[in-house]
Scaffold this motif. Structure first.
Motif, short mmCIF file in Angstrom:
data_model
loop_
_atom_site.label_atom_id
_atom_site.label_comp_id
_atom_site.label_asym_id
_atom_site.label_seq_id
_atom_site.Cartn_x
_atom_site.Cartn_y
_atom_site.Cartn_z
N ARG A 251 0.83 -1.20 0.00
CA ARG A 251 0.00 0.00 0.00
C ARG A 251 0.87 1.26 0.00
N LYS A 252 2.00 1.22 0.71
CA LYS A 252 2.91 2.36 0.72
C LYS A 252 3.67 2.47 -0.60
N PHE A 253 4.11 1.32 -1.10
CA PHE A 253 4.89 1.29 -2.34
C PHE A 253 4.10 1.88 -3.51
N TYR A 254 2.86 1.42 -3.68
CA TYR A 254 2.10 1.82 -4.85
C TYR A 254 1.58 3.25 -4.78
N LYS A 255 1.73 3.91 -3.62
CA LYS A 255 1.40 5.33 -3.55
C LYS A 255 2.41 6.17 -4.32
N ASN A 256 3.65 5.72 -4.36
CA ASN A 256 4.70 6.47 -5.05
C ASN A 256 5.80 5.51 -5.51
N PRO A 257 5.54 4.68 -6.54
CA PRO A 257 6.51 3.68 -6.96
C PRO A 257 7.82 4.27 -7.49
N LYS A 258 7.76 5.47 -8.11
CA LYS A 258 9.02 6.06 -8.59
C LYS A 258 9.94 6.37 -7.44
N LEU A 259 9.37 6.87 -6.36
CA LEU A 259 10.16 7.13 -5.16
C LEU A 259 10.75 5.83 -4.62
N MET A 260 9.94 4.78 -4.59
CA MET A 260 10.41 3.52 -4.04
C MET A 260 11.56 2.95 -4.87
N GLN A 261 11.47 3.09 -6.19
CA GLN A 261 12.58 2.62 -7.02
C GLN A 261 13.84 3.44 -6.75
N LYS A 262 13.66 4.74 -6.48
CA LYS A 262 14.81 5.58 -6.17
C LYS A 262 15.44 5.14 -4.85
N ILE A 263 14.60 4.80 -3.87
CA ILE A 263 15.12 4.33 -2.59
C ILE A 263 15.95 3.06 -2.78
N VAL A 264 15.41 2.12 -3.55
CA VAL A 264 16.12 0.87 -3.79
C VAL A 264 17.43 1.12 -4.53
N SER A 265 17.42 2.06 -5.48
CA SER A 265 18.64 2.38 -6.22
C SER A 265 19.73 2.92 -5.30
N ARG A 266 19.32 3.72 -4.30
CA ARG A 266 20.30 4.31 -3.39
C ARG A 266 20.65 3.39 -2.24
N PHE A 267 19.78 2.42 -1.98
CA PHE A 267 20.04 1.47 -0.91
C PHE A 267 19.87 0.05 -1.46
N PRO A 268 20.81 -0.39 -2.32
CA PRO A 268 20.67 -1.70 -2.96
C PRO A 268 20.66 -2.88 -1.99
N LYS A 269 21.10 -2.64 -0.74
CA LYS A 269 21.06 -3.74 0.23
C LYS A 269 19.62 -4.17 0.52
N LEU A 270 18.66 -3.27 0.27
CA LEU A 270 17.26 -3.67 0.40
C LEU A 270 16.94 -4.82 -0.54
N LEU A 271 17.49 -4.78 -1.77
CA LEU A 271 17.27 -5.87 -2.71
C LEU A 271 17.98 -7.14 -2.26
#
Length: 387
Positions: free
Chosen positions: A329-349
């Protein structure tokens, strides 16, 4: 009419129904599987079996694995955002008709009885048995299991899952040439940014590509438009083999999934990851739990064991599905932001890969995500978009 009384009747010969049937038949229980179609039959499904789902399979499915995924590519429109590589496969690609037929054969080999072309129309519960009526026959069992998916006839007949939440999915499958096959080999392509409340995917299957879209808010007509636009950006071509839509359950909210004589597993019980749509792992997990309860109730004559299935699902499976629902529910509110977070914090992946391999659950990943979200100002992003 079949006068035999089975220990367990299972409606649906997907991975969960067949796996459950095999476990029960192996210990000597009399099990009947009713499958509404004949094998092989098509099933709308991306066909991704995560490593942790692979570990729960009742048999080795290596002979039908068509590709092993070691790379996740997230895209935005026609631009590659980032490729995340992993040392070992974290998803195994299969064709669902092949997987389901293999597991159904295993159940029969273990001693279960399978009746194909048996569409269930009605279910009647009594004090000590359940009667199941198909178009042509009546079958009786001590217990009944609904493994018949999102549109479960069993659930409707016994009054379960009345508040089911659904997502709509549309999938195209293409036969592709060698160059296209090589381009997508070992890779999963996902676009979270182009679809409201959902995502688009491409999954490779050794000469066949599955391209699909899932959303909680789009109509089928709009989904087709979004998917075709995405495929144009990808310059994907091939011979179209199928184009089919279906619904998926969205898990995360507790509902009753059993009565005195009937229990639901997997998609029929709403046990599906509402963020990514993964269902195979949870149907195998719920089948595993239910098999223990049925064996104790029938073989070991501990009649109360069956009734604790709901409790165990609530304690083991539901916390993870609830976490995934909150995250989605949080992710789909702003998926572009979420992809940016993952790009800057690849350890999440890296944590995601660990989950898919069965090394940890989603709780740590969700905690890490919330930490990153809380300190969003370090990303030079407006704090308001984190609310």
């Amino acid at each position: 009419m079949d006068s035999k009384i089975y220990d367990v009747i299972i409606v649906g010969a997907g991975p969960g129904g067949s796996s459950l049937a095999a476990k029960l038949a192996e210990v000597g229980l009399h099990v009947l599987i009713l499958e509404k179609q004949s094998f092989p039959r098509y099933k709308v499904c991306g066909g991704g079996v995560t490593k942790r789902a692979l570990l729960k399979m009742p048999i080795d499915i290596t002979p039908i694995i068509r590709d092993q995924i070691t790379s996740l590519i997230t895209v935005e429109g026609n631009h590659d955002i980032q490729e995340f590589k992993h040392k070992t496969p974290f998803i195994y690609m299969v064709m669902r008709d092949e997987l389901d037929q293999l597991l159904a054969k295993h159940a029969v080999d273990c001693g279960a009885e399978l009746k194909e072309d048996s569409f269930v129309k009605r279910v009647v519960e009594y004090g000590g048995r359940v009667d199941v009526f198909t178009r042509d026959e009546k079958y009786s069992g001590r217990y009944l299991v609904g493994a018949d998916g999102v549109n479960s006839i069993v659930a409707k007949q016994v009054g379960l899952m009345s508040e089911r939440r659904k997502a709509l999915a549309l999938e195209y499958e293409f036969r592709c040439d060698q160059a296209t096959n090589a381009k997508y080999k070992n890779k999963v392509i996902i676009d979270y940014t182009s679809v409201p409340d959902g995502y688009i995917w491409i999954f490779p299957k050794n000469g066949i590509l599955s391209a699909g879209i899932g959303s909680y808010s789009l109509s089928r007509k709009l989904m087709s438009k979004y998917l075709l636009s995405f495929l144009d950006h990808q310059e994907m071509s091939g011979d179209l083999l199928s184009a089919k839509g279906s619904f998926l359950s969205a898990g995360g909210t507790r509902q009753p999934i059993m009565t005195q004589r009937t229990a639901l597993i997997g998609d029929a019980a709403g046990l599906v990851d509402s963020f990514a749509g993964e269902g195979i792992y949870y149907v195998l997990w719920s089948a595993e739990l239910l098999s223990d309860h049925l064996i104790k109730s029938i073989r070991d004559r501990y009649s109360e064991a069956f009734l604790t299935y709901q409790r165990d699902v609530d304690l083991t499976i539901m916390p993870e599905l609830s976490t995934l629902d909150q995250f989605g529910r949080k992710f789909y509110k702003n998926p572009k932001l979420m992809q940016k977070i993952v790009s800057r914090f690849p350890k999440l992946l890296s944590l995601v890969f660990d989950v898919l391999e069965g090394k940890r659950d989603y709780s740590k990943l969700y905690k890490k995500f919330n930490i990153v979200k809380s300190y969003g100002h370090f990303l030079n992003l407006k704090s308001s978009i984190f609310t």
